[in-house]
Design a protein around this motif. Sequence first.
Motif, short mmCIF file in Angstrom:
data_model
loop_
_atom_site.label_atom_id
_atom_site.label_comp_id
_atom_site.label_asym_id
_atom_site.label_seq_id
_atom_site.Cartn_x
_atom_site.Cartn_y
_atom_site.Cartn_z
N GLU A 24 0.84 -1.20 0.00
CA GLU A 24 0.00 0.00 0.00
C GLU A 24 0.87 1.25 0.00
O GLU A 24 1.74 1.43 0.87
N ASN A 25 0.66 2.10 -0.99
CA ASN A 25 1.34 3.40 -1.14
C ASN A 25 2.85 3.32 -1.38
O ASN A 25 3.50 4.36 -1.40
N VAL A 26 3.41 2.13 -1.55
CA VAL A 26 4.85 2.03 -1.77
C VAL A 26 5.22 2.66 -3.11
O VAL A 26 6.14 3.49 -3.19
N GLU A 27 4.52 2.27 -4.16
CA GLU A 27 4.81 2.87 -5.47
C GLU A 27 4.54 4.37 -5.43
O GLU A 27 5.28 5.16 -6.00
N GLU A 28 3.49 4.76 -4.74
CA GLU A 28 3.11 6.17 -4.63
C GLU A 28 4.21 7.02 -4.01
O GLU A 28 4.50 8.12 -4.48
N VAL A 29 4.84 6.52 -2.95
CA VAL A 29 5.87 7.33 -2.29
C VAL A 29 7.07 7.54 -3.22
O VAL A 29 7.62 8.64 -3.30
N PHE A 30 7.44 6.52 -3.96
CA PHE A 30 8.55 6.68 -4.91
C PHE A 30 8.14 7.59 -6.07
O PHE A 30 8.92 8.43 -6.51
N ALA A 31 6.93 7.42 -6.55
CA ALA A 31 6.46 8.24 -7.68
C ALA A 31 6.39 9.72 -7.29
O ALA A 31 6.85 10.58 -8.04
N GLN A 32 5.83 10.01 -6.13
CA GLN A 32 5.72 11.41 -5.69
C GLN A 32 7.11 12.03 -5.48
O GLN A 32 7.34 13.18 -5.86
N THR A 33 8.01 11.25 -4.88
CA THR A 33 9.36 11.76 -4.64
C THR A 33 10.08 11.98 -5.96
O THR A 33 10.72 13.02 -6.17
N ALA A 34 9.98 11.02 -6.87
CA ALA A 34 10.62 11.15 -8.18
C ALA A 34 10.07 12.34 -8.94
O ALA A 34 10.83 13.08 -9.59
N GLU A 35 8.76 12.57 -8.89
CA GLU A 35 8.16 13.73 -9.55
C GLU A 35 8.74 15.02 -9.01
O GLU A 35 9.07 15.94 -9.77
N ASP A 36 8.86 15.12 -7.70
CA ASP A 36 9.39 16.32 -7.07
C ASP A 36 10.84 16.56 -7.50
O ASP A 36 11.22 17.67 -7.86
N VAL A 37 11.64 15.50 -7.49
CA VAL A 37 13.04 15.61 -7.91
C VAL A 37 13.13 15.95 -9.39
O VAL A 37 13.94 16.79 -9.80
N TYR A 38 12.28 15.34 -10.19
CA TYR A 38 12.29 15.60 -11.64
C TYR A 38 11.99 17.08 -11.92
O TYR A 38 12.62 17.70 -12.78
N GLU A 39 11.04 17.65 -11.18
CA GLU A 39 10.76 19.08 -11.35
C GLU A 39 11.99 19.92 -11.02
O GLU A 39 12.27 20.92 -11.67
N LYS A 40 12.75 19.49 -10.02
CA LYS A 40 13.98 20.21 -9.66
C LYS A 40 15.06 20.04 -10.73
O LYS A 40 15.84 20.95 -10.98
N ILE A 41 15.10 18.88 -11.36
CA ILE A 41 16.04 18.67 -12.47
C ILE A 41 15.66 19.60 -13.63
O ILE A 41 16.53 20.28 -14.20
N LYS A 42 14.37 19.64 -13.97
CA LYS A 42 13.91 20.48 -15.08
C LYS A 42 14.20 21.96 -14.81
O LYS A 42 14.49 22.71 -15.74
N SER A 43 14.15 22.37 -13.55
CA SER A 43 14.39 23.78 -13.23
C SER A 43 15.87 24.07 -13.01
O SER A 43 16.24 25.21 -12.74
N GLY A 44 16.73 23.04 -13.11
CA GLY A 44 18.17 23.25 -13.00
C GLY A 44 18.74 23.16 -11.60
O GLY A 44 19.93 23.40 -11.40
N VAL A 45 17.92 22.80 -10.63
CA VAL A 45 18.41 22.67 -9.25
C VAL A 45 19.38 21.50 -9.13
O VAL A 45 20.39 21.59 -8.44
N PHE A 46 19.06 20.39 -9.81
CA PHE A 46 19.91 19.21 -9.81
C PHE A 46 20.27 18.84 -11.24
O PHE A 46 19.48 19.05 -12.15
N SER A 47 21.45 18.24 -11.40
CA SER A 47 21.84 17.66 -12.68
C SER A 47 21.32 16.24 -12.71
O SER A 47 21.37 15.53 -11.71
N PRO A 48 20.83 15.76 -13.87
CA PRO A 48 20.31 14.39 -13.94
C PRO A 48 21.37 13.34 -13.61
O PRO A 48 21.04 12.24 -13.20
N ASN A 49 22.64 13.69 -13.75
CA ASN A 49 23.72 12.73 -13.49
C ASN A 49 24.05 12.58 -12.01
O ASN A 49 24.79 11.68 -11.64
N GLU A 50 23.55 13.45 -11.17
CA GLU A 50 23.92 13.40 -9.76
C GLU A 50 22.78 13.01 -8.84
O GLU A 50 22.88 13.15 -7.63
N VAL A 51 21.71 12.51 -9.39
CA VAL A 51 20.52 12.22 -8.59
C VAL A 51 20.61 10.85 -7.94
O VAL A 51 20.84 9.85 -8.60
N LEU A 52 20.44 10.81 -6.64
CA LEU A 52 20.28 9.55 -5.93
C LEU A 52 19.39 9.78 -4.73
O LEU A 52 19.19 10.90 -4.31
N PHE A 53 18.86 8.71 -4.22
CA PHE A 53 18.00 8.78 -3.05
C PHE A 53 18.68 8.03 -1.91
O PHE A 53 19.35 7.04 -2.12
#
Length: 143
Positions: free
Chosen positions: A108-137
Amino acid sequence: MQDGKQIKLQIWDTAGQESFRSITQSYYRGAAGALLVYDISRRETFEHVSTWLADVRRHANPHTTVVLVGNKCDLDGRQRQVTRDEGEKFARDNDIPLFIETSAKSAENVEEVFAQTAEDVYEKIKSGVFSPNEVLFVWFYLY
């Protein structure tokens, strides 16, 4: 991702053990996301969240996405030692924008927690906060 893009997650599970604390601090520097996971049936794990959060905030990028996760929501209510309201309040009081309860047992909600977190990080990548090559959790099990 909502726009059809895929994101690859590199996840480190630190098991929340004090003996690994000095090692885990080195992971913080490159972490785009940190999942702080406590066991809702063991209050002491919830009480340790503030220590791990302080470590994340001390050592990680200030833009790191932090998610508070209460695990084992599948348990009978009588086994619960930490209420959902307590988890939500802790997240609110500590400026943690994402809080979710999950069950690793029932998924229950396991996929959701990863999806929501990934979405948030992806928005930060698109805005230039993070480089796609340096992303880890960094995933912290606090029990």
